[in-house]
Design an enzyme around this catalytic site. Structure first.
Site, PDB file in Angstrom:
ATOM      1  N   HIS A 123       0.684  -1.077   0.027  1.00 18.16           N
ATOM      2  CA  HIS A 123       0.067  -0.029   0.009  1.00 18.16           C
ATOM      3  C   HIS A 123       1.005   1.263  -0.109  1.00 18.16           C
ATOM      4  O   HIS A 123       1.810   1.446   0.748  1.00 18.16           O
ATOM      5  CB  HIS A 123      -1.042  -0.108   1.272  1.00 18.16           C
ATOM      6  CG  HIS A 123      -1.510   1.188   1.465  1.00 18.16           C
ATOM      7  ND1 HIS A 123      -0.928   2.303   2.585  1.00 18.16           N
ATOM      8  CD2 HIS A 123      -2.407   1.894   0.950  1.00 18.16           C
ATOM      9  CE1 HIS A 123      -1.492   3.263   2.706  1.00 18.16           C
ATOM     10  NE2 HIS A 123      -2.488   3.265   1.766  1.00 18.16           N
ATOM     11  N   THR A 126       0.126   9.177  -0.962  1.00 17.32           N
ATOM     12  CA  THR A 126       0.527  10.508  -0.457  1.00 17.32           C
ATOM     13  C   THR A 126      -0.217  11.576  -0.848  1.00 17.32           C
ATOM     14  O   THR A 126      -1.049  11.511  -1.880  1.00 17.32           O
ATOM     15  CB  THR A 126       2.000  10.693  -0.902  1.00 17.32           C
ATOM     16  OG1 THR A 126       1.862  10.732  -2.329  1.00 17.32           O
ATOM     17  CG2 THR A 126       3.072   9.910  -0.147  1.00 17.32           C
ATOM     18  N   GLY A 268     -17.735  12.040  -0.879  1.00 14.60           N
ATOM     19  CA  GLY A 268     -18.520  11.980  -2.224  1.00 14.60           C
ATOM     20  C   GLY A 268     -17.284  11.239  -3.205  1.00 14.60           C
ATOM     21  O   GLY A 268     -17.443  11.377  -4.483  1.00 14.60           O
ATOM     22  N   ASN A 270     -15.292   8.399  -5.480  1.00 12.76           N
ATOM     23  CA  ASN A 270     -15.693   7.083  -6.241  1.00 12.76           C
ATOM     24  C   ASN A 270     -15.782   5.767  -5.599  1.00 12.76           C
ATOM     25  O   ASN A 270     -14.806   5.607  -5.177  1.00 12.76           O
ATOM     26  CB  ASN A 270     -14.755   7.019  -7.737  1.00 12.76           C
ATOM     27  CG  ASN A 270     -15.120   5.887  -8.456  1.00 12.76           C
ATOM     28  OD1 ASN A 270     -14.746   4.810  -8.238  1.00 12.76           O
ATOM     29  ND2 ASN A 270     -16.003   6.482  -9.565  1.00 12.76           N
TER      30      ASN A 270
END
Length: 285
Positions: A123, A126, A268, A270
């Site tokens: 993972h 930044t 909000g 995606n």
């Protein structure tokens, strides 16, 4: 002297450039493995968290890049640049947003789940955020289902070198921060073998931006090297089963504790991009 608009544009441009470098390197690894896998890119626009089209909180968007190949079972590389107003009490949980919920955020987020259990998942994220304050945050952490000391030491040494070039205090502080953050309390285990994690790095924009860029470069240096070292290693059905069970722990952390997941859902973002961190196959025994 850079204006705030200049800083926001420079940060966004870097994150998009870093995405292009990473995706090109990952595609090159797939070609080395005899695969023609490529990233698929889907642009998205930010919706108002209230669900109302054209709402006051719409603003910005991003690009979701996903590849499924022979080496990378599933890897997502997302860049988003969004702005607007934090909803309700959520503003109080964000640095500098308690009195003024207006915000701007731009960043890159990457999660790779690998086909070979001997290749660690990883993972990296930044970001640059602006409220009444402005700061960088992020880091990178290695998540091997079957840890190998050489790979762990390589990953940490590369991150340490990047940190030491800016401040010798960075690595011990940010490594501990990662160990504390990437911990699953209900399982009483760490999510992986750590890395670095930092947040609210504010003050000198140029210095903090340079450090954040070097974190991205360090990731691009270390992780592809580890992938190439392990991607041809033989593995057993037991190794595969261990990887899939470990992935369940990874999913639990990201759904229950990860602040980035919550931030995306609350602002909000995606949905597919937010949840791309989840592994393609996981088991709970």
């Amino acid at each position: 002297m850079m204006t705030l608009d200049d800083e926001q544009a420079a940060a966004r441009a870097w994150f998009e450039h870093l995405r292009d470098l990473i995706c090109a390197e990952f595609e090159a690894i797939e070609r080395e493995a005899g695969s023609d896998a490529r990233f698929d890119y889907v642009a998205w626009d930010r919706a108002d968290p209230s669900g109302e089209p054209g709402g006051a909180n719409e603003g910005g968007g991003g690009v979701r890049g996903v590849m499924k190949g022979r080496v990378f079972e599933k890897v997502g590389v997302n860049v988003s640049t969004v702005g607007g107003t934090f909803e309700g009490d959520f503003a109080k949980t964000i640095h500098g947003a308690g009195d003024d919920p207006q915000f701007f955020a731009t960043g890159i987020s990457l999660v790779a789940h690998m086909a070979n259990p001997h290749v660690p998942a990883v993972h990296m994220n930044t970001r640059f955020l602006v409220t009444t304050k402005r700061w960088f945050g992020g880091g990178a952490d290695l998540n091997p289902p079957l840890p190998i000391v050489e790979d762990t030491e390589d990953f940490h040494a590369t991150l340490k070198a990047a940190c030491d070039a800016h401040d010798p205090a960075h690595y011990p502080r940010f490594r501990q921060w990662a160990d504390d953050y990437f911990y699953i309390p209900h399982r009483k285990v760490h999510r992986g073998v750590g890395g670095i994690f930092y947040d609210h790095l504010e003050g000198d924009f140029a210095a903090n931006f340079a450090f954040t860029q070097d974190v991205g470069r360090a990731f691009l240096d270390a992780f592809p090297r580890i992938v190439r070292r392990r991607m041809g290693s033989p593995f057993t059905d037991a190794d595969l089963a261990a990887m899939r069970e470990w992935r369940g722990r990874y999913a639990e952390f990201n759904l229950v504790y990860d602040r980035g997941t919550l931030f995306g859902l609350k602002t909000g973002g995606n949905i597919d991009a937010i949840l791309m961190s989840l592994p393609p196959v996981a088991t709970w025994s």
